[in-house]
Design a protein around this motif. Structure first.
Motif, PDB file in Angstrom:
ATOM      1  N   GLU A  25       0.766  -1.373   0.294  1.00 34.44           N
ATOM      2  CA  GLU A  25       0.159  -0.022  -0.051  1.00 34.44           C
ATOM      3  C   GLU A  25       0.868   1.180   0.170  1.00 34.44           C
ATOM      4  O   GLU A  25       0.431   2.182  -0.577  1.00 34.44           O
ATOM      5  N   ALA A  26       1.930   1.142   0.668  1.00 33.21           N
ATOM      6  CA  ALA A  26       3.020   2.363   0.895  1.00 33.21           C
ATOM      7  C   ALA A  26       3.718   2.615  -0.505  1.00 33.21           C
ATOM      8  O   ALA A  26       3.594   3.776  -0.918  1.00 33.21           O
ATOM      9  N   ALA A  27       3.730   1.521  -1.216  1.00 36.14           N
ATOM     10  CA  ALA A  27       4.443   1.691  -2.606  1.00 36.14           C
ATOM     11  C   ALA A  27       3.519   2.096  -3.369  1.00 36.14           C
ATOM     12  O   ALA A  27       3.679   3.164  -4.456  1.00 36.14           O
ATOM     13  N   GLY A  28       2.174   1.793  -3.275  1.00 37.76           N
ATOM     14  CA  GLY A  28       1.394   2.265  -4.411  1.00 37.76           C
ATOM     15  C   GLY A  28       0.737   3.716  -4.053  1.00 37.76           C
ATOM     16  O   GLY A  28       0.788   4.464  -5.035  1.00 37.76           O
ATOM     17  N   ARG A  29       0.896   3.974  -2.886  1.00 31.38           N
ATOM     18  CA  ARG A  29       0.691   5.325  -2.403  1.00 31.38           C
ATOM     19  C   ARG A  29       1.604   6.403  -3.080  1.00 31.38           C
ATOM     20  O   ARG A  29       1.565   7.442  -3.453  1.00 31.38           O
ATOM     21  N   ILE A  30       3.018   5.991  -2.824  1.00 30.41           N
ATOM     22  CA  ILE A  30       4.005   6.748  -3.347  1.00 30.41           C
ATOM     23  C   ILE A  30       4.133   7.063  -4.848  1.00 30.41           C
ATOM     24  O   ILE A  30       4.261   8.061  -5.399  1.00 30.41           O
ATOM     25  N   ARG A  75      11.121  -0.540  -1.209  1.00 31.65           N
ATOM     26  CA  ARG A  75      11.817   0.749  -0.861  1.00 31.65           C
ATOM     27  C   ARG A  75      12.726   1.573  -1.830  1.00 31.65           C
ATOM     28  O   ARG A  75      12.494   2.669  -1.973  1.00 31.65           O
ATOM     29  N   ASP A  76      13.551   0.698  -2.174  1.00 28.35           N
ATOM     30  CA  ASP A  76      14.474   1.141  -3.195  1.00 28.35           C
ATOM     31  C   ASP A  76      13.647   1.627  -4.480  1.00 28.35           C
ATOM     32  O   ASP A  76      13.833   2.901  -5.086  1.00 28.35           O
ATOM     33  N   ASP A  77      12.706   0.815  -4.960  1.00 29.61           N
ATOM     34  CA  ASP A  77      11.874   1.202  -6.291  1.00 29.61           C
ATOM     35  C   ASP A  77      11.039   2.320  -5.751  1.00 29.61           C
ATOM     36  O   ASP A  77      11.046   3.241  -6.449  1.00 29.61           O
ATOM     37  N   ALA A  78      10.726   2.678  -4.500  1.00 32.44           N
ATOM     38  CA  ALA A  78       9.705   3.626  -4.238  1.00 32.44           C
ATOM     39  C   ALA A  78      10.703   4.927  -4.251  1.00 32.44           C
ATOM     40  O   ALA A  78      10.393   6.085  -4.801  1.00 32.44           O
TER      41      ALA A  78
END
Length: 120
Positions: A25-30, A75-78
């Motif tokens: 969800e965090a990655a999608g939000r970013i 995290r790295d992708d975000a």
């Protein structure tokens, strides 16, 4: 998308987050924040004060969310997405700091390929 009193939609980065986000969800939000802030980043690069403020708020929120992602690759992708946003805004200083936070070699190589000025 939330609507405010005057009928204008609010920015996704200003929306409250209900409870903790999981990594996905965090990655999608970013991803959504970076996509929505793209126009502001471009305006920031052209010294538009209002768009600069919007870009800075969006980048700050995206960075705060990224710090909470526990999976290293996610995290790295975000962070890669946030670096792209920073580069669009001509925010080289922030992009360089974030670039150094990327641990996955293949993501670092991709960022270097896309933004050779970060390697220096």
């Amino acid at each position: 998308m939330k609507w405010f009193a005057r009928g204008k939609p609010g920015d996704i980065w200003d929306e409250a987050i209900d409870g903790p986000l999981g990594d996905i969800e965090a990655a999608g939000r970013i991803r959504a924040i970076c996509e929505a802030a793209s126009v502001s980043a471009a305006g920031s690069a052209h010294n538009d004060k209002r768009e600069s403020e919007r870009y800075e708020r969006a980048a700050k929120v995206a960075m705060e969310i990224a710090m909470k992602i526990s999976d290293g690759l996610m995290r790295d992708d975000a962070v890669h997405r946030i670096v792209n946003l920073c580069m669009k805004a001509n925010d080289l200083k922030t992009a360089q700091i974030l670039f150094r936070a990327i641990h996955a070699a293949w993501i670092r190589e991709t960022v270097q390929r896309d933004h050779p000025t970060l390697a220096s």
